[in-house]
Write a protein that holds these residues in place. Structure first.
Motif, PDB file in Angstrom:
ATOM      1  N   UNK A  33      12.009   3.916  -5.900  1.00 42.53           N
ATOM      2  CA  UNK A  33      12.058   3.512  -7.609  1.00 42.53           C
ATOM      3  C   UNK A  33      10.396   3.440  -7.710  1.00 42.53           C
ATOM      4  N   UNK A  34      10.162   3.554  -8.937  1.00 36.49           N
ATOM      5  CA  UNK A  34       8.678   3.763  -9.323  1.00 36.49           C
ATOM      6  C   UNK A  34       8.620   2.967 -10.760  1.00 36.49           C
ATOM      7  N   UNK A  35       7.445   2.333 -10.921  1.00 32.90           N
ATOM      8  CA  UNK A  35       7.205   1.730 -12.203  1.00 32.90           C
ATOM      9  C   UNK A  35       5.866   1.794 -12.576  1.00 32.90           C
ATOM     10  N   UNK A  36       5.108   1.174 -13.624  1.00 36.97           N
ATOM     11  CA  UNK A  36       3.989   1.807 -14.205  1.00 36.97           C
ATOM     12  C   UNK A  36       2.816   1.474 -12.957  1.00 36.97           C
ATOM     13  N   UNK A  37       3.026   0.385 -12.399  1.00 35.08           N
ATOM     14  CA  UNK A  37       1.986  -0.190 -11.301  1.00 35.08           C
ATOM     15  C   UNK A  37       2.264   0.131  -9.815  1.00 35.08           C
ATOM     16  N   UNK A  38       3.543   0.428  -9.354  1.00 36.17           N
ATOM     17  CA  UNK A  38       3.776   0.435  -8.317  1.00 36.17           C
ATOM     18  C   UNK A  38       4.939   1.635  -7.955  1.00 36.17           C
ATOM     19  N   UNK A  39       5.023   1.777  -6.442  1.00 44.53           N
ATOM     20  CA  UNK A  39       5.788   2.699  -6.042  1.00 44.53           C
ATOM     21  C   UNK A  39       6.435   2.463  -4.862  1.00 44.53           C
ATOM     22  N   UNK A  40       7.717   2.666  -4.598  1.00 45.49           N
ATOM     23  CA  UNK A  40       8.206   2.202  -3.356  1.00 45.49           C
ATOM     24  C   UNK A  40       8.989   3.351  -2.616  1.00 45.49           C
ATOM     25  N   UNK A  41       8.873   3.612  -1.353  1.00 49.28           N
ATOM     26  CA  UNK A  41       9.606   4.619  -0.563  1.00 49.28           C
ATOM     27  C   UNK A  41       9.996   4.323   0.600  1.00 49.28           C
ATOM     28  N   UNK A  42      10.846   4.944   1.465  1.00 42.78           N
ATOM     29  CA  UNK A  42      11.202   4.725   2.726  1.00 42.78           C
ATOM     30  C   UNK A  42       9.981   4.977   3.502  1.00 42.78           C
ATOM     31  N   UNK A  43       9.738   4.279   4.672  1.00 42.61           N
ATOM     32  CA  UNK A  43       8.754   4.389   5.586  1.00 42.61           C
ATOM     33  C   UNK A  43       9.369   5.393   6.698  1.00 42.61           C
ATOM     34  N   UNK A  44       8.883   6.687   6.253  1.00 47.71           N
ATOM     35  CA  UNK A  44       9.510   7.578   7.294  1.00 47.71           C
ATOM     36  C   UNK A  44       9.006   7.893   8.666  1.00 47.71           C
ATOM     37  N   UNK A  45       8.081   7.055   8.933  1.00 51.97           N
ATOM     38  CA  UNK A  45       7.468   6.994  10.157  1.00 51.97           C
ATOM     39  C   UNK A  45       8.399   6.102  11.441  1.00 51.97           C
ATOM     40  N   UNK A  46       9.319   5.389  10.807  1.00 53.17           N
ATOM     41  CA  UNK A  46      10.284   4.664  11.536  1.00 53.17           C
ATOM     42  C   UNK A  46      11.656   4.952  11.000  1.00 53.17           C
ATOM     43  N   UNK A  47      12.617   5.281  11.817  1.00 50.37           N
ATOM     44  CA  UNK A  47      13.710   5.663  11.194  1.00 50.37           C
ATOM     45  C   UNK A  47      14.505   4.382  11.167  1.00 50.37           C
ATOM     46  N   UNK A  48      14.600   3.368  10.256  1.00 50.90           N
ATOM     47  CA  UNK A  48      15.136   2.424  10.290  1.00 50.90           C
ATOM     48  C   UNK A  48      15.603   2.126   8.752  1.00 50.90           C
ATOM     49  N   UNK A  49      17.007   1.984   8.760  1.00 49.21           N
ATOM     50  CA  UNK A  49      17.678   2.225   7.305  1.00 49.21           C
ATOM     51  C   UNK A  49      17.064   0.991   6.384  1.00 49.21           C
ATOM     52  N   UNK A  50      16.818   1.503   5.477  1.00 51.27           N
ATOM     53  CA  UNK A  50      16.220   0.479   4.458  1.00 51.27           C
ATOM     54  C   UNK A  50      14.877  -0.317   4.522  1.00 51.27           C
ATOM     55  N   UNK A  51      14.124   0.513   5.492  1.00 50.02           N
ATOM     56  CA  UNK A  51      12.749  -0.140   5.518  1.00 50.02           C
ATOM     57  C   UNK A  51      11.800   0.394   4.432  1.00 50.02           C
ATOM     58  N   UNK A  52      11.347  -0.162   3.772  1.00 53.96           N
ATOM     59  CA  UNK A  52      10.603   0.169   2.382  1.00 53.96           C
ATOM     60  C   UNK A  52       9.144  -0.132   2.418  1.00 53.96           C
ATOM     61  N   UNK A  53       8.454   0.634   1.942  1.00 54.52           N
ATOM     62  CA  UNK A  53       6.906   0.391   1.659  1.00 54.52           C
ATOM     63  C   UNK A  53       7.055   0.269   0.262  1.00 54.52           C
ATOM     64  N   UNK A  54       6.398  -0.709  -0.464  1.00 49.89           N
ATOM     65  CA  UNK A  54       6.067  -1.181  -1.661  1.00 49.89           C
ATOM     66  C   UNK A  54       4.594  -0.839  -1.985  1.00 49.89           C
ATOM     67  N   UNK A  55       3.927   0.047  -2.618  1.00 43.91           N
ATOM     68  CA  UNK A  55       2.714   0.240  -2.700  1.00 43.91           C
ATOM     69  C   UNK A  55       2.009   0.250  -4.064  1.00 43.91           C
ATOM     70  N   UNK A  56       1.180  -0.325  -4.138  1.00 44.96           N
ATOM     71  CA  UNK A  56       0.501  -0.495  -5.763  1.00 44.96           C
ATOM     72  C   UNK A  56      -0.055   0.999  -5.839  1.00 44.96           C
ATOM     73  N   UNK A  57      -0.266   1.315  -7.158  1.00 41.29           N
ATOM     74  CA  UNK A  57      -0.743   2.583  -7.685  1.00 41.29           C
ATOM     75  C   UNK A  57      -2.432   2.541  -7.630  1.00 41.29           C
TER      76      UNK A  57
END
Ligand code: ZN
Length: 161
Positions: A33-57
């Motif tokens: 998901x992405x908003x005006x100020x943030x961006x969220x994605x799976x941390x692909x470095x670690x294969x764990x279901x639903x491990x999400x990184x929420x980063x500011x833009x």
């Protein structure tokens, strides 16, 4: 820093978080998901279901550097992702991790707890061994597929597709 892309290309970026949130680098599976100020994605470095990184833009490091609009966007998005983890993946508990002295920029790790993690304990010290265990021992095809399936399901839930 040098970043190896999944297409085999190596590129130089000043900040990995900036590269990811601006679209210079596309994370595997894309943004959940992405908003005006943030961006969220799976941390692909670690294969764990639903491990999400929420980063500011915006390239900031401190929590107190968030402006008013970002503060509101952040808590709404964090809770929305948390709810999706519960609904779609039946995740009962999540650990939140964020360090300001990162080499990238402001991002929160949302680390779901699974039963197999219990042997590593429940404190903050358990997080690193859990991540390393996943990277070393769970990088098989079956689990990688499950991670991508979970990612797709979360993306669908969060974007109402
Ligand atoms: Zn940055």
């Amino acid at each position: 820093m040098g970043v190896l892309l999944s297409n085999g290309k190596n590129i130089e970026v000043d900040c990995l978080s900036c590269a990811l949130t601006s679209g210079v680098i596309e994370p595997e599976g894309g943004a959940i998901i992405e908003t005006e100020h943030f961006h969220a994605h799976q941390d692909v470095a670690y294969p764990i279901k639903g491990l999400i990184i929420l980063a500011s833009k915006r390239h900031i490091k401190g929590f107190d550097e968030l402006n008013e609009a970002e503060k509101i966007d952040y808590i709404h998005l964090l809770t929305k992702i948390r709810q999706a983890q519960r609904t779609v993946l039946n995740i009962k508990h999540v650990y939140y991790f964020y360090n300001e002295d990162t080499s990238h920029h402001f991002h929160t790790w949302m680390v779901p707890r699974y039963d197999w993690m219990d042997e590593f304990g429940r404190s903050v010290e358990s997080v690193r061994p859990i991540l390393l265990h996943a990277r070393k021992h769970m990088n098989d095809e079956k689990n990688s597929k499950e991670v991508l399936h979970a990612l797709a399901a979360l993306t669908k839930e969060l974007n109402g597709k």
